[in-house]
Design a protein around this motif. Structure first.
Motif, PDB file in Angstrom:
ATOM      1  N   SER A  56      24.974  44.279  45.488  1.00 29.17           N
ATOM      2  CA  SER A  56      25.361  45.463  46.220  1.00 29.17           C
ATOM      3  C   SER A  56      26.804  45.759  45.739  1.00 29.17           C
ATOM      4  O   SER A  56      27.619  44.991  44.973  1.00 29.17           O
ATOM      5  CB  SER A  56      25.178  45.206  47.505  1.00 29.17           C
ATOM      6  OG  SER A  56      26.065  44.245  48.188  1.00 29.17           O
ATOM      7  N   PRO A  57      26.866  47.276  45.772  1.00 27.40           N
ATOM      8  CA  PRO A  57      28.230  47.584  45.210  1.00 27.40           C
ATOM      9  C   PRO A  57      29.518  47.029  46.174  1.00 27.40           C
ATOM     10  O   PRO A  57      29.223  47.006  47.137  1.00 27.40           O
ATOM     11  CB  PRO A  57      28.114  49.161  45.634  1.00 27.40           C
ATOM     12  CG  PRO A  57      26.824  49.411  45.748  1.00 27.40           C
ATOM     13  CD  PRO A  57      26.099  48.156  46.463  1.00 27.40           C
ATOM     14  N   THR A  58      30.559  46.896  45.292  1.00 26.75           N
ATOM     15  CA  THR A  58      31.619  46.240  45.861  1.00 26.75           C
ATOM     16  C   THR A  58      32.931  47.230  45.461  1.00 26.75           C
ATOM     17  O   THR A  58      33.928  47.057  46.162  1.00 26.75           O
ATOM     18  CB  THR A  58      32.074  44.820  45.360  1.00 26.75           C
ATOM     19  OG1 THR A  58      32.186  44.895  43.855  1.00 26.75           O
ATOM     20  CG2 THR A  58      31.020  43.936  45.665  1.00 26.75           C
ATOM     21  N   LYS A  59      32.795  48.209  44.639  1.00 25.44           N
ATOM     22  CA  LYS A  59      33.744  49.014  44.075  1.00 25.44           C
ATOM     23  C   LYS A  59      33.564  50.476  44.417  1.00 25.44           C
ATOM     24  O   LYS A  59      32.185  50.833  44.943  1.00 25.44           O
ATOM     25  CB  LYS A  59      34.134  48.820  42.573  1.00 25.44           C
ATOM     26  CG  LYS A  59      34.098  47.489  42.039  1.00 25.44           C
ATOM     27  CD  LYS A  59      35.434  47.080  42.638  1.00 25.44           C
ATOM     28  CE  LYS A  59      35.769  45.493  42.154  1.00 25.44           C
ATOM     29  NZ  LYS A  59      37.119  44.863  42.754  1.00 25.44           N
ATOM     30  N   ALA A  60      34.402  51.417  44.173  1.00 23.35           N
ATOM     31  CA  ALA A  60      34.407  52.761  44.573  1.00 23.35           C
ATOM     32  C   ALA A  60      32.932  53.336  43.692  1.00 23.35           C
ATOM     33  O   ALA A  60      32.384  54.529  43.993  1.00 23.35           O
ATOM     34  CB  ALA A  60      35.527  53.547  44.341  1.00 23.35           C
ATOM     35  N   ASN A  61      32.905  52.896  42.466  1.00 25.83           N
ATOM     36  CA  ASN A  61      31.901  53.481  41.505  1.00 25.83           C
ATOM     37  C   ASN A  61      31.181  52.523  40.549  1.00 25.83           C
ATOM     38  O   ASN A  61      31.895  51.307  40.272  1.00 25.83           O
ATOM     39  CB  ASN A  61      32.355  54.698  41.034  1.00 25.83           C
ATOM     40  CG  ASN A  61      33.431  54.472  39.961  1.00 25.83           C
ATOM     41  OD1 ASN A  61      33.576  53.697  39.222  1.00 25.83           O
ATOM     42  ND2 ASN A  61      34.428  55.301  40.108  1.00 25.83           N
ATOM     43  N   LEU A  62      30.094  52.746  39.816  1.00 30.71           N
ATOM     44  CA  LEU A  62      29.586  52.008  38.780  1.00 30.71           C
ATOM     45  C   LEU A  62      30.296  51.515  38.144  1.00 30.71           C
ATOM     46  O   LEU A  62      30.455  50.444  37.557  1.00 30.71           O
ATOM     47  CB  LEU A  62      28.029  52.618  38.818  1.00 30.71           C
ATOM     48  CG  LEU A  62      27.337  51.792  37.834  1.00 30.71           C
ATOM     49  CD1 LEU A  62      27.037  50.418  38.536  1.00 30.71           C
ATOM     50  CD2 LEU A  62      26.088  52.218  37.430  1.00 30.71           C
ATOM     51  N   ALA A  63      31.148  52.605  37.292  1.00 33.98           N
ATOM     52  CA  ALA A  63      32.235  52.164  36.259  1.00 33.98           C
ATOM     53  C   ALA A  63      33.101  51.205  36.649  1.00 33.98           C
ATOM     54  O   ALA A  63      33.528  50.222  35.755  1.00 33.98           O
ATOM     55  CB  ALA A  63      32.911  53.602  35.849  1.00 33.98           C
ATOM     56  N   GLU A  64      33.699  51.148  37.686  1.00 38.52           N
ATOM     57  CA  GLU A  64      34.482  50.248  38.325  1.00 38.52           C
ATOM     58  C   GLU A  64      33.832  48.842  38.499  1.00 38.52           C
ATOM     59  O   GLU A  64      34.455  47.826  38.132  1.00 38.52           O
ATOM     60  CB  GLU A  64      35.286  50.634  39.551  1.00 38.52           C
ATOM     61  CG  GLU A  64      36.140  51.950  39.460  1.00 38.52           C
ATOM     62  CD  GLU A  64      37.081  52.026  40.808  1.00 38.52           C
ATOM     63  OE1 GLU A  64      36.834  51.154  41.729  1.00 38.52           O
ATOM     64  OE2 GLU A  64      37.698  53.198  40.676  1.00 38.52           O
ATOM     65  N   GLU A  65      32.710  48.881  38.892  1.00 38.72           N
ATOM     66  CA  GLU A  65      31.968  47.705  39.037  1.00 38.72           C
ATOM     67  C   GLU A  65      31.531  46.944  37.763  1.00 38.72           C
ATOM     68  O   GLU A  65      31.684  45.882  37.490  1.00 38.72           O
ATOM     69  CB  GLU A  65      30.372  48.146  39.527  1.00 38.72           C
ATOM     70  CG  GLU A  65      30.048  47.019  40.360  1.00 38.72           C
ATOM     71  CD  GLU A  65      30.020  46.660  41.680  1.00 38.72           C
ATOM     72  OE1 GLU A  65      30.027  45.583  42.191  1.00 38.72           O
ATOM     73  OE2 GLU A  65      30.635  47.605  42.503  1.00 38.72           O
ATOM     74  N   ILE A  66      31.512  48.008  36.732  1.00 36.27           N
ATOM     75  CA  ILE A  66      31.095  47.232  35.496  1.00 36.27           C
ATOM     76  C   ILE A  66      32.459  46.645  34.644  1.00 36.27           C
ATOM     77  O   ILE A  66      32.453  45.594  34.089  1.00 36.27           O
ATOM     78  CB  ILE A  66      30.446  48.227  34.238  1.00 36.27           C
ATOM     79  CG1 ILE A  66      29.010  48.761  34.916  1.00 36.27           C
ATOM     80  CG2 ILE A  66      30.689  47.820  32.886  1.00 36.27           C
ATOM     81  CD1 ILE A  66      28.272  49.773  34.284  1.00 36.27           C
ATOM     82  N   ILE A  67      33.432  47.597  34.772  1.00 32.54           N
ATOM     83  CA  ILE A  67      34.749  46.903  34.308  1.00 32.54           C
ATOM     84  C   ILE A  67      35.006  45.767  35.233  1.00 32.54           C
ATOM     85  O   ILE A  67      35.555  44.570  34.322  1.00 32.54           O
ATOM     86  CB  ILE A  67      36.063  47.978  34.697  1.00 32.54           C
ATOM     87  CG1 ILE A  67      35.649  49.139  33.733  1.00 32.54           C
ATOM     88  CG2 ILE A  67      37.162  47.307  34.567  1.00 32.54           C
ATOM     89  CD1 ILE A  67      36.468  50.355  34.416  1.00 32.54           C
ATOM     90  N   ALA A  68      35.105  45.421  36.254  1.00 37.88           N
ATOM     91  CA  ALA A  68      35.388  44.347  37.199  1.00 37.88           C
ATOM     92  C   ALA A  68      34.538  43.162  36.475  1.00 37.88           C
ATOM     93  O   ALA A  68      34.919  41.885  36.531  1.00 37.88           O
ATOM     94  CB  ALA A  68      35.332  44.533  38.621  1.00 37.88           C
TER      95      ALA A  68
END
Length: 176
Positions: A56-68
């Motif tokens: 489930s999402p943990t960051k502000a947006n999908l781009a930040e999720e992918i980076i992390a």
């Protein structure tokens, strides 16, 4: 920015070389600006080199999720040592963007080609993405997820499923 795999590569390379965490590009497509869960898988040739993700999402947006998750796949997958700079040119990237989890009543609601599975018992949880090479039956899919979580075959479990949109770099298995 073209694809989620491009973003994953853009995140890993400077992090491995200098410890720099990139910011998401300012020209994000709408989907990448929304919240979402994702897994990032790294391979050298066909061999797994790292895989980390979120259900489930943990960051502000999908781009930040992918980076992390890209950085974590390169540095924190407990099955592998961190990626070294000399490996960067040989890495192939895959990004799976997950649908929300859906609780299911039983294994008859699974299909290992279409659905990923989450197997849970107490605080233990095992996850297996869909369409994994060699995983052709529901029984094998659930068994692998159980094993990853340390859940014995006889223990009662809760099941959830999800779908993914998979983005994969073109692979050149002939690269040394």
């Amino acid at each position: 920015m073209a694809l989620p795999v491009d973003l994953a590569r853009l995140a890993v390379e400077p992090y491995i070389r200098t410890g720099t965490i990139i910011a998401p590009p300012s020209d994000l497509p709408l989907e990448m600006a929304e919240r979402g869960a994702a897994f990032v898988t790294l391979r050298i040739r066909q061999d797994l080199r790292g895989c980390i993700g979120t259900l489930s999402p943990t960051k502000a947006n999908l781009a930040e999720e992918i980076i992390a998750n890209a950085i974590l796949a390169a540095t924190r997958d407990p099955r592998f040592p961190p990626v070294r700079p000399h490996e960067l040119p040989r890495l192939n990237y895959e990004v799976d963007i997950l649908s929300p989890l859906e609780a299911i009543a039983g294994e008859d609601e699974l299909d290992p080609e279409r659905y990923g599975v989450v197997v849970e018992a107490m605080e233990r949880r095992g996850v297996l993405l869909p369409a994994i090479e060699g995983v052709t039956t529901v029984a094998l899919q659930v068994s692998i997820a159980r094993e990853k979580a340390g859940i014995p075959p006889a223990e009662e479990i809760r099941l959830s499923r999800f779908t993914v949109r998979r983005f994969r770099e073109e692979s050149d298995w002939s690269r040394p």
